[in-house]
Design a protein around this motif. Structure first.
Motif, PDB file in Angstrom:
ATOM      1  N   ARG A   1       3.852   0.734   2.393  1.00  0.00           N
ATOM      2  CA  ARG A   1       3.671  -0.215   3.364  1.00  0.00           C
ATOM      3  C   ARG A   1       3.712  -1.721   2.889  1.00  0.00           C
ATOM      4  O   ARG A   1       3.063  -1.722   1.748  1.00  0.00           O
ATOM      5  CB  ARG A   1       2.589  -0.119   4.386  1.00  0.00           C
ATOM      6  CG  ARG A   1       2.435   1.309   5.241  1.00  0.00           C
ATOM      7  CD  ARG A   1       1.308   1.453   5.825  1.00  0.00           C
ATOM      8  NE  ARG A   1       1.251   0.542   6.977  1.00  0.00           N
ATOM      9  CZ  ARG A   1       1.602   0.599   8.290  1.00  0.00           C
ATOM     10  NH1 ARG A   1       2.327   1.815   8.593  1.00  0.00           N
ATOM     11  NH2 ARG A   1       1.289   0.075   9.016  1.00  0.00           N
TER      12      ARG A   1
ATOM     13  N   LEU B   1       3.176   9.053  -8.145  1.00  0.00           N
ATOM     14  CA  LEU B   1       2.014   8.253  -7.886  1.00  0.00           C
ATOM     15  C   LEU B   1       1.861   7.233  -8.966  1.00  0.00           C
ATOM     16  O   LEU B   1       1.718   6.129  -9.022  1.00  0.00           O
ATOM     17  CB  LEU B   1       0.752   9.264  -7.475  1.00  0.00           C
ATOM     18  CG  LEU B   1      -0.666   8.380  -7.578  1.00  0.00           C
ATOM     19  CD1 LEU B   1      -0.570   7.779  -6.414  1.00  0.00           C
ATOM     20  CD2 LEU B   1      -1.590   9.484  -7.575  1.00  0.00           C
TER      21      LEU B   1
ATOM     22  N   SER C   1       0.822  -1.179  -0.057  1.00  0.00           N
ATOM     23  CA  SER C   1      -0.030  -0.164   0.018  1.00  0.00           C
ATOM     24  C   SER C   1       0.944   1.281   0.092  1.00  0.00           C
ATOM     25  O   SER C   1       2.120   1.280   0.397  1.00  0.00           O
ATOM     26  CB  SER C   1      -0.704   0.066   1.022  1.00  0.00           C
ATOM     27  OG  SER C   1      -0.296  -0.049   2.350  1.00  0.00           O
ATOM     28  N   TYR C   2       0.309   2.311  -0.507  1.00  0.00           N
ATOM     29  CA  TYR C   2       1.097   3.391  -0.636  1.00  0.00           C
ATOM     30  C   TYR C   2       0.341   4.831  -0.507  1.00  0.00           C
ATOM     31  O   TYR C   2      -0.746   4.816  -0.574  1.00  0.00           O
ATOM     32  CB  TYR C   2       1.918   3.628  -2.070  1.00  0.00           C
ATOM     33  CG  TYR C   2       1.293   3.368  -3.096  1.00  0.00           C
ATOM     34  CD1 TYR C   2       0.470   4.375  -3.945  1.00  0.00           C
ATOM     35  CD2 TYR C   2       1.120   2.053  -3.868  1.00  0.00           C
ATOM     36  CE1 TYR C   2      -0.180   4.265  -4.954  1.00  0.00           C
ATOM     37  CE2 TYR C   2       0.164   1.877  -4.761  1.00  0.00           C
ATOM     38  CZ  TYR C   2      -0.334   3.054  -5.647  1.00  0.00           C
ATOM     39  OH  TYR C   2      -1.192   2.782  -6.490  1.00  0.00           O
ATOM     40  N   ASP C   3       1.021   5.868  -0.001  1.00  0.00           N
ATOM     41  CA  ASP C   3       0.224   7.192  -0.149  1.00  0.00           C
ATOM     42  C   ASP C   3       1.238   8.163  -0.584  1.00  0.00           C
ATOM     43  O   ASP C   3       2.288   8.106  -0.134  1.00  0.00           O
ATOM     44  CB  ASP C   3       0.011   7.477   1.384  1.00  0.00           C
ATOM     45  CG  ASP C   3      -0.757   8.761   1.561  1.00  0.00           C
ATOM     46  OD1 ASP C   3      -1.329   9.172   0.579  1.00  0.00           O
ATOM     47  OD2 ASP C   3      -0.751   9.342   2.823  1.00  0.00           O
ATOM     48  N   VAL C   4       1.010   8.685  -1.528  1.00  0.00           N
ATOM     49  CA  VAL C   4       2.023   9.577  -2.345  1.00  0.00           C
ATOM     50  C   VAL C   4       1.418  10.893  -2.315  1.00  0.00           C
ATOM     51  O   VAL C   4       0.132  11.318  -2.610  1.00  0.00           O
ATOM     52  CB  VAL C   4       2.201   9.263  -3.914  1.00  0.00           C
ATOM     53  CG1 VAL C   4       3.073  10.174  -4.484  1.00  0.00           C
ATOM     54  CG2 VAL C   4       2.794   7.764  -3.836  1.00  0.00           C
ATOM     55  N   ALA C   5       2.117  11.917  -1.858  1.00  0.00           N
ATOM     56  CA  ALA C   5       1.711  13.369  -1.721  1.00  0.00           C
ATOM     57  C   ALA C   5       1.598  13.774  -3.344  1.00  0.00           C
ATOM     58  O   ALA C   5       2.442  13.669  -4.187  1.00  0.00           O
ATOM     59  CB  ALA C   5       2.890  14.280  -1.061  1.00  0.00           C
ATOM     60  N   THR C   6       0.471  14.306  -3.802  1.00  0.00           N
ATOM     61  CA  THR C   6       0.194  14.791  -5.283  1.00  0.00           C
ATOM     62  C   THR C   6       0.032  16.255  -5.264  1.00  0.00           C
ATOM     63  O   THR C   6      -0.675  16.537  -6.168  1.00  0.00           O
ATOM     64  CB  THR C   6      -1.005  13.942  -5.754  1.00  0.00           C
ATOM     65  OG1 THR C   6      -2.227  14.073  -4.733  1.00  0.00           O
ATOM     66  CG2 THR C   6      -0.620  12.405  -5.728  1.00  0.00           C
TER      67      THR C   6
ATOM     68  N   ASN D   1      -7.736   1.393  -4.295  1.00  0.00           N
ATOM     69  CA  ASN D   1      -7.012   2.593  -5.194  1.00  0.00           C
ATOM     70  C   ASN D   1      -5.257   2.562  -5.102  1.00  0.00           C
ATOM     71  O   ASN D   1      -4.756   2.557  -5.925  1.00  0.00           O
ATOM     72  CB  ASN D   1      -7.488   4.031  -4.828  1.00  0.00           C
ATOM     73  CG  ASN D   1      -8.692   4.358  -5.490  1.00  0.00           C
ATOM     74  OD1 ASN D   1      -9.177   3.713  -6.532  1.00  0.00           O
ATOM     75  ND2 ASN D   1      -9.683   5.190  -4.843  1.00  0.00           N
ATOM     76  N   SER D   2      -4.736   2.624  -3.799  1.00  0.00           N
ATOM     77  CA  SER D   2      -3.421   2.463  -3.659  1.00  0.00           C
ATOM     78  C   SER D   2      -3.169   1.146  -2.621  1.00  0.00           C
ATOM     79  O   SER D   2      -2.073   1.108  -2.046  1.00  0.00           O
ATOM     80  CB  SER D   2      -3.087   3.488  -2.697  1.00  0.00           C
ATOM     81  OG  SER D   2      -3.438   4.863  -3.478  1.00  0.00           O
TER      82      SER D   2
ATOM     83  N   ASP E   1       6.293  10.705   0.911  1.00  0.00           N
ATOM     84  CA  ASP E   1       5.317   9.666   0.447  1.00  0.00           C
ATOM     85  C   ASP E   1       5.728   8.406   1.648  1.00  0.00           C
ATOM     86  O   ASP E   1       6.557   8.542   2.247  1.00  0.00           O
ATOM     87  CB  ASP E   1       5.986   8.935  -0.811  1.00  0.00           C
ATOM     88  CG  ASP E   1       5.790  10.091  -1.734  1.00  0.00           C
ATOM     89  OD1 ASP E   1       5.032  11.225  -1.778  1.00  0.00           O
ATOM     90  OD2 ASP E   1       6.420   9.926  -2.896  1.00  0.00           O
ATOM     91  N   SER E   2       4.875   7.601   1.463  1.00  0.00           N
ATOM     92  CA  SER E   2       4.864   6.336   2.455  1.00  0.00           C
ATOM     93  C   SER E   2       4.464   5.291   1.743  1.00  0.00           C
ATOM     94  O   SER E   2       3.904   5.097   0.783  1.00  0.00           O
ATOM     95  CB  SER E   2       4.168   6.289   3.712  1.00  0.00           C
ATOM     96  OG  SER E   2       2.621   6.166   3.347  1.00  0.00           O
TER      97      SER E   2
END
Length: 96
Positions: free
Chosen positions: A67, A20, A6-11, A36-37, A64-65
């Motif tokens: 996991r 992303l 899983s990821y979280d990207v600053a957009t 979605n992610s 970003d992160s």
């Protein structure tokens, strides 16, 4: 091995949006998008090392992160899915 990525990207910037798309493309090459992610990937351990490195090289650790959740061989049968999107067979054919 069965891995959930899983990821979280600053957009907020164009470079973030580009990161992303690149991270999603890498994950699409090795697994199935389930949110979605979030991707479910069934890959050999030596290939995971390569996938992880590609993701680390693409992300910005300041913004970003990522996991990685490692599940055992038998854990895929313990996944409960409820809702609109149809589940899939992780051992089935992956069309890229």
């Amino acid at each position: 091995m069965f891995v959930i990525i899983s990821y979280d990207v600053a957009t907020a910037t164009r470079t973030g949006a580009r990161r992303l798309r690149r991270i999603a493309r890498i994950c699409e090459n090795y697994g199935q998008r389930v949110q979605n992610s979030v991707f479910e990937c069934k890959i050999p351990p030596n290939l995971f090392v390569s996938v992880k490195q590609q993701l680390l090289d693409t992300m910005d650790p300041e913004e970003d992160s990522l996991r990685f959740y490692f599940l055992g061989k038998d854990d895929e049968g313990k996944i409960l899915h409820v809702g609109a999107k149809k589940s899939y067979d992780i051992d089935g054919t992956l069309i890229i």
